[in-house]
Structure formats: structure tokens, C-alpha cells
Design an enzyme around this catalytic site. Structure first.
Site, PDB file in Angstrom:
ATOM      1  N   ILE A  10       0.897  -1.254  -0.154  1.00  0.00           N
ATOM      2  CA  ILE A  10       0.159  -0.031   0.172  1.00  0.00           C
ATOM      3  C   ILE A  10       0.729   1.129  -0.087  1.00  0.00           C
ATOM      4  O   ILE A  10       0.232   2.165  -0.056  1.00  0.00           O
ATOM      5  CB  ILE A  10      -1.075   0.077   1.318  1.00  0.00           C
ATOM      6  CG1 ILE A  10      -0.250  -0.331   2.519  1.00  0.00           C
ATOM      7  CG2 ILE A  10      -2.286  -0.828   0.764  1.00  0.00           C
ATOM      8  CD1 ILE A  10      -1.179  -0.084   3.647  1.00  0.00           C
ATOM      9  N   VAL A  18       5.379  -0.590   3.096  1.00  0.00           N
ATOM     10  CA  VAL A  18       4.212  -1.007   3.777  1.00  0.00           C
ATOM     11  C   VAL A  18       3.259  -2.000   3.175  1.00  0.00           C
ATOM     12  O   VAL A  18       2.723  -1.654   2.087  1.00  0.00           O
ATOM     13  CB  VAL A  18       3.410   0.491   4.184  1.00  0.00           C
ATOM     14  CG1 VAL A  18       2.388  -0.036   5.399  1.00  0.00           C
ATOM     15  CG2 VAL A  18       4.367   1.379   4.756  1.00  0.00           C
ATOM     16  N   ASP A 128       8.885  13.483  13.304  1.00  0.00           N
ATOM     17  CA  ASP A 128       8.644  13.507  12.077  1.00  0.00           C
ATOM     18  C   ASP A 128       7.152  13.745  11.755  1.00  0.00           C
ATOM     19  O   ASP A 128       6.559  12.737  10.449  1.00  0.00           O
ATOM     20  CB  ASP A 128       9.383  12.371  11.508  1.00  0.00           C
ATOM     21  CG  ASP A 128       9.461  12.531   9.842  1.00  0.00           C
ATOM     22  OD1 ASP A 128       9.630  13.367   9.152  1.00  0.00           O
ATOM     23  OD2 ASP A 128       9.543  11.229   9.154  1.00  0.00           O
TER      24      ASP A 128
END
Length: 297
Positions: A10, A18, A128
Site C-alpha cells: 500500500i 508498507v 517527523d
């Protein structure tokens, strides 16, 4: 790993591929993050495994929960709850000339702050934050993903696909090479995301560290020791920086009311010690008319 079946790839995260996956027994849909580490041959550092194990304890409605940590062939897999949409994709899907509803902007910001306050109270930084790691569902909930991974694995300069890791949401103290930084770095990132929720455009979209700094300086003025004690002694501060005067945030962020702009300006204060905390931000008058339903979540 035999507990999980990979369904499809994905995306590409900061640390590796991922996958969408399914638990063989329960049928639960999950996101499986494969962590690629720089030093493949040494395997996963034990410090990283310790850090990651702590993250399983972070349970909050606005944090994507880490459900499992698995090793396979010296590769680390992190198993997270699955959400199908991230904030960047959502913002990109809003038709030209249209904007996110102002009550949704407020709700999302409130939830993001609740998630961050929860983590900060447990001494976990994100470091982040960006629209790509804010995940949303179809019920109006937004959740922060990838919490604590920066500390466990470091933030690479480039993703393993050689895509450069974005600097747009990075705080000035990090950009200026401060060795000591804390929870205010996340508040700065949330401020820039708040502006983007309202306008659909990144507030400061630099393409290098110096370009990023100069975009911030042009909007907010070049910082000096007067507004930010000690800034001139930070590692990457140069006395040769052009001296821009502070401009007005309102000219950059059109769709926020007075309270919204006031809160934004408090999140984008140069001096990390004077930047508003997540806890104080949640008490800001901007949220006074937030639907009570959301506050109880």
C-alpha cells in the site's frame, strides 16, 4: 509472521515497504511495515527493539496502535491497526477552489493535539510529523502514525527509494542543528500542518535545508538572540543570513479566523521555550466552539 497474510503493497514508508495484511485467525486487517535498516548484516539493534516494545504501550484514540513486533529473516515487521486514508491524500482529493470545512479543520487539529499531549506526557516525541503520517477514517477520526520510530531508527536523509524525506514540517531548531530539542519540535510541525489543513498548501515548502530556513525567515523574520536567546550560537546559524523583517501570517494563511491565526502564531514561535505546549493549545479560545461531542472523545 505466519500469523499474517500480505494482501497488497500500500505504500512506501520512511523505513520500508508498507503492506496491507490480514491476521490468519481473526481476519483482522492490519498495516505491516517492513523496516529496512541501513546495516542489514548486523540485524536489528537491540536498542531499536527496546524502543519499539515501549511503543506498544501507547494506547490512545488518536494514536495508530502498534499491535505486534515480529522478526523474519533478520527483518523487523511492525504490525499496526489499518486505516485506509492519510491526510495528504485527503487534502489532494479536495477539488480545486474548495477547502476543508472549517469545523473539520478544528476537529482534526484538536484530535492531533490530544494525541501529541498523550505521547508527550509519556516522554515520547514524534519528530517527523507530516500529513502522510496522519491517518483518517470515515468517522471523522484522525490518528498519528509512526510515533517514536525516529528515536528507534533515526530519521534517514533519504527514504530507501531515494526520495528525499520532507523538510516542510521541520522546526527551526532542528534545521539549525540544535543538539538538544524536545516536545516543541512536534508543536511546530503541527502548526505547519494546521495552516495546510486550512489552505491545502504546505506553509513552508523548501527543497533544501537552507531554502526551508529562508522560507520560514521570509514569513516570520530572521531570528536573532533577541527573539530567541542563544539562536546565534546554534551549529548551523550563520551571521550572513539575510535579515528579513517579520511579515504577517494572515497573508500566508487566508482561511483562518482571528482565533485560528492567534493559535497558529503561538505554535510557530521561534523560541522553543516560548512556543505554546500541546496542553495549552487545547485550552485556546479557538476551540471554544468545538462541538462538545468531539471534546469528549
Amino acid at each position: 509472521m505466519e500469523d499474517y497474510i500480505k494482501i497488497e503493497k500500500i505504500g512506501e514508508g520512511t523505513y520500508g515497504v508498507v503492506y496491507k495484511g490480514r491476521h490468519r485467525v481473526t481476519g483482522q486487517i492490519v498495516a505491516m511495515k517492513k523496516i529496512r535498516l541501513e546495516s542489514e548484516e548486523e540485524g536489528v539493534p537491540s536498542t531499536a527493539i527496546r524502543e519499539i516494545s515501549l511503543l506498544k504501550e501507547l494506547r490512545h484514540p488518536n494514536i495508530v496502535s502498534l499491535q505486534d513486533v515480529l522478526m523474519q529473516d533478520s527483518r523487523l515487521y511492525l504490525i499496526f491497526e489499518f486505516l485506509s486514508m492519510d491526510l495528504k491524500k485527503y487534502l489532494d482529493s479536495i477539488p480545486p477552489g474548495q477547502f476543508m470545512d472549517s469545523s473539520l479543520v478544528k476537529s482534526y487539529l484538536h484530535q492531533i493535539l490530544q494525541g501529541i499531549v498523550f505521547c508527550h506526557s509519556r516522554r515520547v516525541l514524534h519528530r517527523d510529523l507530516k500529513p502522510q503520517n496522519l491517518l483518517i477514517d470515515d468517522k471523522g477520526t484522525i490518528k498519528l502514525a509512526d510515533f517514536g520510530l525516529a528515536r528507534a531508527f533515526g530519521i534517514p536523509i533519504r527514504v530507501y527509494t531515494h526520495e528525499v524525506v520532507t523538510l516542510w514540517y521541520r522546526s527551526p531548531e532542528v534545521l539549525l542543528g540544535s543538539a538538544r530539542y524536545s516536545t516543541p519540535v512536534d508543536i511546530w510541525s503541527i502548526g505547519t500542518i494546521f495552516a495546510e489543513l486550512a489552505t491545502k498548501k504546505p506553509l513552508f515548502h523548501g527543497d533544501s535545508e537552507i531554502d526551508q530556513l529562508f522560507r520560514i525567515f521570509r514569513a516570520l523574520g530572521t531570528p536573532n538572540n533577541e527573539v530567541w536567546p542563544e539562536v546565534e550560537s546554534l551549529q548551523d546559524y550563520k551571521n550572513t543570513f539575510p535579515k528579513w523583517k517579520p511579515g504577517s501570517l494572515a497573508s500566508h494563511v487566508k482561511n483562518l479566523d482571528e482565533n485560528g491565526l492567534d493559535l497558529l502564531s503561538k505554535m510557530l514561535v521561534y523560541d522553543p521555550a516560548k512556543r505554546i505546549s500541546g496542553k495549552m493549545a487545547l485550552k485556546h479560545p479557538y476551540f471554544d466552539d468545538l462541538d462538545n461531542q468531539i471534546k469528549k472523545m
